[in-house]
Design a protein around this motif. Structure first.
Motif, PDB file in Angstrom:
ATOM      1  N   GLN A 331       0.812  -1.232   0.000  1.00  0.00           N
ATOM      2  CA  GLN A 331       0.000   0.000   0.000  1.00  0.00           C
ATOM      3  C   GLN A 331       0.837   1.271   0.000  1.00  0.00           C
ATOM      4  O   GLN A 331       0.725   2.081  -0.918  1.00  0.00           O
ATOM      5  N   MET A 332       1.669   1.468   1.015  1.00  0.00           N
ATOM      6  CA  MET A 332       2.454   2.704   1.102  1.00  0.00           C
ATOM      7  C   MET A 332       3.926   2.354   1.323  1.00  0.00           C
ATOM      8  O   MET A 332       4.295   1.874   2.396  1.00  0.00           O
ATOM      9  N   PHE A 333       4.738   2.568   0.286  1.00  0.00           N
ATOM     10  CA  PHE A 333       6.167   2.333   0.457  1.00  0.00           C
ATOM     11  C   PHE A 333       6.677   3.185   1.629  1.00  0.00           C
ATOM     12  O   PHE A 333       6.250   4.342   1.770  1.00  0.00           O
ATOM     13  N   PRO A 334       7.521   2.654   2.521  1.00  0.00           N
ATOM     14  CA  PRO A 334       8.268   1.399   2.461  1.00  0.00           C
ATOM     15  C   PRO A 334       7.630   0.213   3.180  1.00  0.00           C
ATOM     16  O   PRO A 334       8.337  -0.716   3.568  1.00  0.00           O
ATOM     17  N   PHE A 335       6.305   0.222   3.410  1.00  0.00           N
ATOM     18  CA  PHE A 335       5.665  -0.952   4.006  1.00  0.00           C
ATOM     19  C   PHE A 335       5.865  -2.197   3.147  1.00  0.00           C
ATOM     20  O   PHE A 335       5.731  -3.324   3.652  1.00  0.00           O
ATOM     21  N   HIS A 336       6.179  -2.010   1.863  1.00  0.00           N
ATOM     22  CA  HIS A 336       6.473  -3.142   0.999  1.00  0.00           C
ATOM     23  C   HIS A 336       7.512  -4.060   1.644  1.00  0.00           C
ATOM     24  O   HIS A 336       7.443  -5.288   1.539  1.00  0.00           O
ATOM     25  N   LEU A 337       8.491  -3.446   2.301  1.00  0.00           N
ATOM     26  CA  LEU A 337       9.602  -4.204   2.864  1.00  0.00           C
ATOM     27  C   LEU A 337       9.163  -5.049   4.055  1.00  0.00           C
ATOM     28  O   LEU A 337       9.762  -6.090   4.338  1.00  0.00           O
ATOM     29  N   ALA A 338       8.115  -4.626   4.734  1.00  0.00           N
ATOM     30  CA  ALA A 338       7.657  -5.357   5.918  1.00  0.00           C
ATOM     31  C   ALA A 338       6.766  -6.539   5.568  1.00  0.00           C
ATOM     32  O   ALA A 338       6.655  -7.486   6.355  1.00  0.00           O
ATOM     33  N   ASN A 361      -3.163  -6.730  -5.302  1.00  0.00           N
ATOM     34  CA  ASN A 361      -2.915  -5.533  -4.484  1.00  0.00           C
ATOM     35  C   ASN A 361      -4.171  -5.077  -3.754  1.00  0.00           C
ATOM     36  O   ASN A 361      -4.094  -4.270  -2.825  1.00  0.00           O
ATOM     37  N   GLY A 362      -5.334  -5.568  -4.193  1.00  0.00           N
ATOM     38  CA  GLY A 362      -6.589  -5.113  -3.620  1.00  0.00           C
ATOM     39  C   GLY A 362      -7.152  -3.924  -4.376  1.00  0.00           C
ATOM     40  O   GLY A 362      -6.425  -3.185  -5.044  1.00  0.00           O
ATOM     41  N   ALA A 363      -8.451  -3.738  -4.267  1.00  0.00           N
ATOM     42  CA  ALA A 363      -9.120  -2.663  -5.004  1.00  0.00           C
ATOM     43  C   ALA A 363      -9.422  -1.454  -4.137  1.00  0.00           C
ATOM     44  O   ALA A 363      -9.893  -0.440  -4.645  1.00  0.00           O
ATOM     45  N   GLY A 364      -9.167  -1.537  -2.844  1.00  0.00           N
ATOM     46  CA  GLY A 364      -9.422  -0.420  -1.948  1.00  0.00           C
ATOM     47  C   GLY A 364      -8.167  -0.060  -1.180  1.00  0.00           C
ATOM     48  O   GLY A 364      -7.051  -0.194  -1.671  1.00  0.00           O
ATOM     49  N   PHE A 365      -8.356   0.374   0.054  1.00  0.00           N
ATOM     50  CA  PHE A 365      -7.229   0.699   0.920  1.00  0.00           C
ATOM     51  C   PHE A 365      -7.711   0.589   2.352  1.00  0.00           C
ATOM     52  O   PHE A 365      -8.910   0.602   2.631  1.00  0.00           O
ATOM     53  N   TRP A 366      -6.767   0.488   3.266  1.00  0.00           N
ATOM     54  CA  TRP A 366      -7.103   0.502   4.682  1.00  0.00           C
ATOM     55  C   TRP A 366      -6.335   1.626   5.350  1.00  0.00           C
ATOM     56  O   TRP A 366      -5.148   1.829   5.097  1.00  0.00           O
ATOM     57  N   GLY A 367      -7.032   2.392   6.201  1.00  0.00           N
ATOM     58  CA  GLY A 367      -6.382   3.514   6.846  1.00  0.00           C
ATOM     59  C   GLY A 367      -6.291   4.699   5.909  1.00  0.00           C
ATOM     60  O   GLY A 367      -7.308   5.131   5.343  1.00  0.00           O
ATOM     61  N   PRO A 368      -5.086   5.239   5.710  1.00  0.00           N
ATOM     62  CA  PRO A 368      -4.946   6.426   4.856  1.00  0.00           C
ATOM     63  C   PRO A 368      -5.408   6.162   3.425  1.00  0.00           C
ATOM     64  O   PRO A 368      -5.112   5.098   2.856  1.00  0.00           O
ATOM     65  N   PRO A 369      -6.127   7.114   2.817  1.00  0.00           N
ATOM     66  CA  PRO A 369      -6.554   6.954   1.419  1.00  0.00           C
ATOM     67  C   PRO A 369      -5.395   7.252   0.471  1.00  0.00           C
ATOM     68  O   PRO A 369      -5.471   8.146  -0.374  1.00  0.00           O
ATOM     69  N   VAL A 370      -4.329   6.485   0.632  1.00  0.00           N
ATOM     70  CA  VAL A 370      -3.074   6.745  -0.075  1.00  0.00           C
ATOM     71  C   VAL A 370      -2.447   5.418  -0.469  1.00  0.00           C
ATOM     72  O   VAL A 370      -2.424   4.470   0.325  1.00  0.00           O
ATOM     73  N   ARG A 371      -1.964   5.358  -1.711  1.00  0.00           N
ATOM     74  CA  ARG A 371      -1.187   4.207  -2.181  1.00  0.00           C
ATOM     75  C   ARG A 371       0.053   4.733  -2.893  1.00  0.00           C
ATOM     76  O   ARG A 371      -0.073   5.528  -3.824  1.00  0.00           O
ATOM     77  N   VAL A 372       1.204   4.292  -2.461  1.00  0.00           N
ATOM     78  CA  VAL A 372       2.460   4.687  -3.090  1.00  0.00           C
ATOM     79  C   VAL A 372       3.226   3.417  -3.451  1.00  0.00           C
ATOM     80  O   VAL A 372       3.627   2.650  -2.575  1.00  0.00           O
TER      81      VAL A 372
END
Length: 389
Positions: A331-338, A361-372
């Motif tokens: 969802q939000m780099f650098p969470f990719h690493l975790a 990757n999913g069609a929505g988001f959880w928490g912040p309305p942000v995807r990086v």
């Protein structure tokens, strides 16, 4: 406990932001008091957004800003240190014997220069954060990407070649995503004219009473063999049993540790689904034996399972392809690493213990309305026969 831990972590993060964005960039006085008040208000807004739907939008947007601002300030610590060292005043040499010369110790950085450096780096961090969060918001709130992923199954009958499954996960209907989000996803899936729809968990963040109307457009899904659903972890936080009944009413058929035969032109494969691992805490965990034992192993089996980590157990039962979500692609780099610390696949198609697993990757988001770095997606998995077998 989650709220308390979250408050402690974010409190520490806001203290760091205050140090770098307020204390280091102001002198004692009115400006510092105003800045301190703003940081405290933003922390309160963040906690309110977590607990009260009315504050969800500003609270979660600020969460994304605070996250990236803290990271960027951390990265900027190195140039800040180097610039402060470079601007230290050197001692002035005086005449006389060497023993009378001043020690080779630089004086402290000039206060005005230190203030200028702190303000400049704060502006850099703020502008970069605004850019990242703005870009990420356009990604999260825009149309999901439609991916096409061919998958070869050695056992697939040639008459099933080209069979198309629309995979969608992590829609996350809730305080930030409602009926229009569902309508968009349904429209995009129907435009693809697929054979089957697989919704692999985390549809909702709320009860049927709160979000039933938002989920209602799912009844308009169109496919040859229907739409199917397996639970994700968030269904158990939202009331799994009422939601499973509601989805069945909407003709989205839950697969609860069970399987069925999918047939076309005299050929068939097995479609199975298992509950999410979180269900074990609610006496409703995954049961692979119930879902997969006793089948004809000459036919391929496609398994719906919310978390990619479930593939290790699926492989023991001879699953050919598992369809999953859960990770949001980071969802939000650098969470990719975790993600890799918990899941064997972050995004895309991989083979684990001899079983292929595709993670959306999913069609929505959880928490912040942000995807990086992890745009939302709807995936068309197209099954192919291995003619070389």
């Amino acid at each position: 406990m989650f709220v308390v831990l979250f408050a402690v972590v974010m409190g520490a993060a806001h203290y760091y932001l205050w140090k770098r964005a307020v204390r280091d960039t102001t002198v004692p006085g009115r400006s510092r008091r105003v800045g301190t008040g703003v940081v405290v208000a933003l922390f309160v807004l963040l906690m309110a957004g977590l607990l009260v739907d009315a504050f969800a939008w500003p609270g979660y947007v600020w969460l994304a800003c605070a996250f990236y601002l803290a990271i960027l300030f951390g990265v900027l610590e190195v140039p800040r240190l180097l610039l402060n060292r470079a601007t230290r005043r050197k001692p002035v040499a005086v005449g006389g014997p060497p023993e009378e010369q001043p020690a080779e110790v630089a004086e402290p950085t000039d206060p005005d220069r230190r203030l200028f450096i702190a303000r400049s780096l704060a502006v850099v961090g703020g502008v970069a954060t605004a850019g990242l969060v703005g870009y990420g918001a356009t990604q999260a709130l825009g149309d999901p990407v439609v991916k096409r992923v061919p998958v070869t199954l050695g056992k697939l009958d040639p008459r099933l070649a080209g069979y198309r499954i629309a995979v969608v996960s992590d829609i996350h209907l809730g305080p930030l995503l409602g009926r229009s989000h569902t309508e968009r996803i349904v429209r995009m899936i129907n435009e693809q004219q697929v054979d089957l729809v697989a919704i692999v968990g985390d549809l909702v963040d709320g009860t049927v009473e709160e979000l039933g109307e938002a989920a209602a457009p799912l009844r308009d899904l169109v496919s040859t063999h229907g739409a199917f659903f397996v639970t994700g972890n968030h269904e158990y936080y939202s009331g799994a049993e009422p939601w499973l009944a509601e989805l069945d009413r909407l003709d989205v058929h839950p697969l609860r540790n069970e399987r069925l035969r999918i047939e076309r032109a005299g050929a068939a494969f097995d479609l199975a689904g298992v509950n999410d691992v979180t269900g074990a805490n609610f006496a409703d965990g995954p049961d692979f034996a119930r879902a997969l034992d006793g089948r004809d192993r000459s036919d391929p089996v496609v398994l719906l399972a919310h978390q990619p980590v479930q593939v290790r157990e699926a492989a023991k039962h001879g699953v050919d392809l598992q369809l999953s979500g859960h990770t949001h692609g980071g969802q939000m780099f650098p969470f990719h690493l975790a993600v890799g610390l918990q899941q064997p696949v972050r995004s895309g198609l991989a083979t684990i213990d001899g079983t292929q697993v595709y993670t959306s990757n999913g069609a929505g988001f959880w928490g912040p309305p942000v995807r990086v770095g992890a745009p939302p997606d709807i995936t068309l998995v197209e099954l192919h026969h291995n003619f070389a077998r």
